[in-house]
Enzyme design. Structure first.
Site, PDB file in Angstrom:
ATOM      1  CE1 TYR A  33      35.645 -40.650  85.265  1.00 15.89           C
ATOM      2  CE2 TYR A  33      35.692 -38.688  83.904  1.00 15.89           C
ATOM      3  CZ  TYR A  33      35.670 -40.060  84.025  1.00 15.89           C
ATOM      4  OH  TYR A  33      35.657 -40.837  82.893  1.00 15.89           O
ATOM      5  CE  LYS A 150      32.085 -39.188  83.628  1.00 14.09           C
ATOM      6  NZ  LYS A 150      32.613 -40.006  82.539  1.00 14.09           N
ATOM      7  CD  GLU A 183      30.282 -47.772  78.792  1.00 12.57           C
ATOM      8  OE1 GLU A 183      29.861 -46.609  78.895  1.00 12.57           O
ATOM      9  OE2 GLU A 183      30.940 -48.324  79.687  1.00 12.57           O
ATOM     10  CG  LEU A 207      28.831 -43.498  82.679  1.00 10.78           C
ATOM     11  CD1 LEU A 207      29.051 -43.727  84.178  1.00 10.78           C
ATOM     12  CD2 LEU A 207      29.807 -42.454  82.170  1.00 10.78           C
TER      13      LEU A 207
HETATM   14  N1  PDD Z   1      33.498 -39.970  79.477  1.00  2.00           N
HETATM   15  N2  PDD Z   1      30.899 -44.313  78.860  1.00  2.00           N
HETATM   16  C1  PDD Z   1      32.079 -44.080  79.423  1.00  2.00           C
HETATM   17  C2  PDD Z   1      32.909 -45.240  79.850  1.00  2.00           C
HETATM   18  C3  PDD Z   1      32.531 -42.747  79.613  1.00  2.00           C
HETATM   19  O1  PDD Z   1      33.719 -42.523  80.190  1.00  2.00           O
HETATM   20  C4  PDD Z   1      31.721 -41.672  79.168  1.00  2.00           C
HETATM   21  C5  PDD Z   1      32.125 -40.231  79.349  1.00  2.00           C
HETATM   22  C6  PDD Z   1      30.488 -41.979  78.563  1.00  2.00           C
HETATM   23  C7  PDD Z   1      29.551 -40.895  78.070  1.00  2.00           C
HETATM   24  O2  PDD Z   1      28.946 -40.206  79.140  1.00  2.00           O
HETATM   25  P1  PDD Z   1      28.511 -38.684  78.980  1.00  2.00           P
HETATM   26  O3  PDD Z   1      27.616 -38.630  77.800  1.00  2.00           O
HETATM   27  O4  PDD Z   1      27.788 -38.394  80.250  1.00  2.00           O
HETATM   28  O5  PDD Z   1      29.763 -37.880  78.799  1.00  2.00           O
HETATM   29  C8  PDD Z   1      30.102 -43.298  78.431  1.00  2.00           C
HETATM   30  C9  PDD Z   1      33.949 -38.607  79.712  1.00  2.00           C
HETATM   31  C10 PDD Z   1      33.557 -37.657  78.627  1.00  2.00           C
HETATM   32  C11 PDD Z   1      35.430 -38.634  79.994  1.00  2.00           C
HETATM   33  O6  PDD Z   1      35.845 -39.561  80.656  1.00  2.00           O
HETATM   34  O7  PDD Z   1      36.173 -37.714  79.595  1.00  2.00           O
END
Ligand code: PDD
Length: 287
Positions: A33, A150, A183, A207
């Protein structure tokens, strides 16, 4: 107001959207996703999210369902159909519906399931939560070993979020043995000490955040040193500032970790500056 969602080629009212019970996403969490935020009706860092989607699919041996231009058009159309001003677009691609449950992947020509929907979040960039900052707790990182992909396996991050809520906190920081931070539950984590920003280096352990990359680039442009290395909870608790980055939280100050105030317990000056820089640059470059 009922949303219009996208499922496999059609825009339909959300109550009419259907995915098979045999869908690999439902049975096996076999899907990936992306979450792309929307400010002023425009998409934030679409190119970064499209590139990461392609990589996640590739790592799982799944073909991209469409070209990036078509994906951009879909994102724009769903934003327009739902009149989203501030909010996000959620996109999910699964390995589709093989017609039965089987651990083996279905034939490669099985059509993927492609779903998009929007969430409206008025005032997303002016969140009062960002003014106060997050209080976080730590929990062991019990996720699988390919966090760089992801995937929609989000049960453990949900459990971590619930542990945070139960403790009266806003989020959980996930740690490895020795207290090393990987994270947040759904964000990348940073600390600032002596004017230097520190965030964990990219690997299978985290991620590759699109917001992380943008903030890193903005810091470099502003002449702020960024070190990519692991850090511990103790180091974070003793840091001048701490923050988290994600597509929905942008640059979120972290003001307390396991009950210990970071700095003076208020969002730090460099974190505030980075948030302002990030939001301004993203609004400027939005599609
Ligand atoms: N989540 N690490 C994890 C485990 C994440 O699920 C996310 C993002 C990030 C940050 O990635 P980005 O900057 O590309 O959003 C880091 C999204 C926002 C979610 O699951 O809703």
């Amino acid at each position: 107001m009922s949303r219009i969602v996208y499922v496999n080629g059609a825009f339909v009212p959300e109550a009419e959207a259907r995915v098979s019970v045999f869908d690999r996403g439902f049975l096996m969490a076999d899907g990936v996703y992306e979450v792309t935020s929307v400010l002023d009706g425009r998409l934030i860092d679409f190119a970064g999210h499209a590139a990461r989607l392609r990589r996640s699919l590739g790592e799982l041996g799944m073909a991209a369902p469409m070209e990036d231009a078509a994906l951009l058009a879909l994102h724009r159309e769903i934003v327009a159909r739902n009149a989203v001003v501030d909010g996000l677009v959620y996109l999910q691609v699964t390995r589709g519906n093989p017609g039965d449950r089987d651990f083996a992947y279905p034939p490669a020509d099985t059509p993927p399931t492609v779903v998009l929907f929007t969430q409206s979040k008025p005032g997303l960039a002016e969140s009062p939560v960002a003014e106060a900052g997050w209080r976080v707790i730590s929990v062991p990182d019990l996720r699988w070993g390919r966090r760089d992909i992801k995937t929609v396996q989000l049960l453990y991050p949900s459990m971590a979020k619930m542990a945070a809520k139960a403790a009266g906190a806003d989020d959980a920081w996930l740690t490895e043995p020795g207290g090393v931070v990987t994270e947040g539950s759904s964000n990348n984590t940073w600390i600032i000490s002596g004017g230097r920003m520190v965030t964990r280096a990219l690997s299978h352990d985290i991620l590759s955040g699109i917001t992380r990359a943008a903030v890193r680039a903005l810091a470099a442009e502003a002449g702020i040193a960024v070190e990519e290395r692991a850090f511990t909870l103790a180091e974070a608790q003793a840091a001048d500032e701490a923050f988290a980055t994600s597509a929905t939280a942008f640059v979120m100050p972290v003001v307390e970790i396991d009950g210990v105030k970071v700095g003076d317990g208020r969002p730090g000056p460099l974190t505030r500056r980075l948030r302002a820089l990030y939001v301004a640059e993203m609004r400027r470059a939005a599609l």
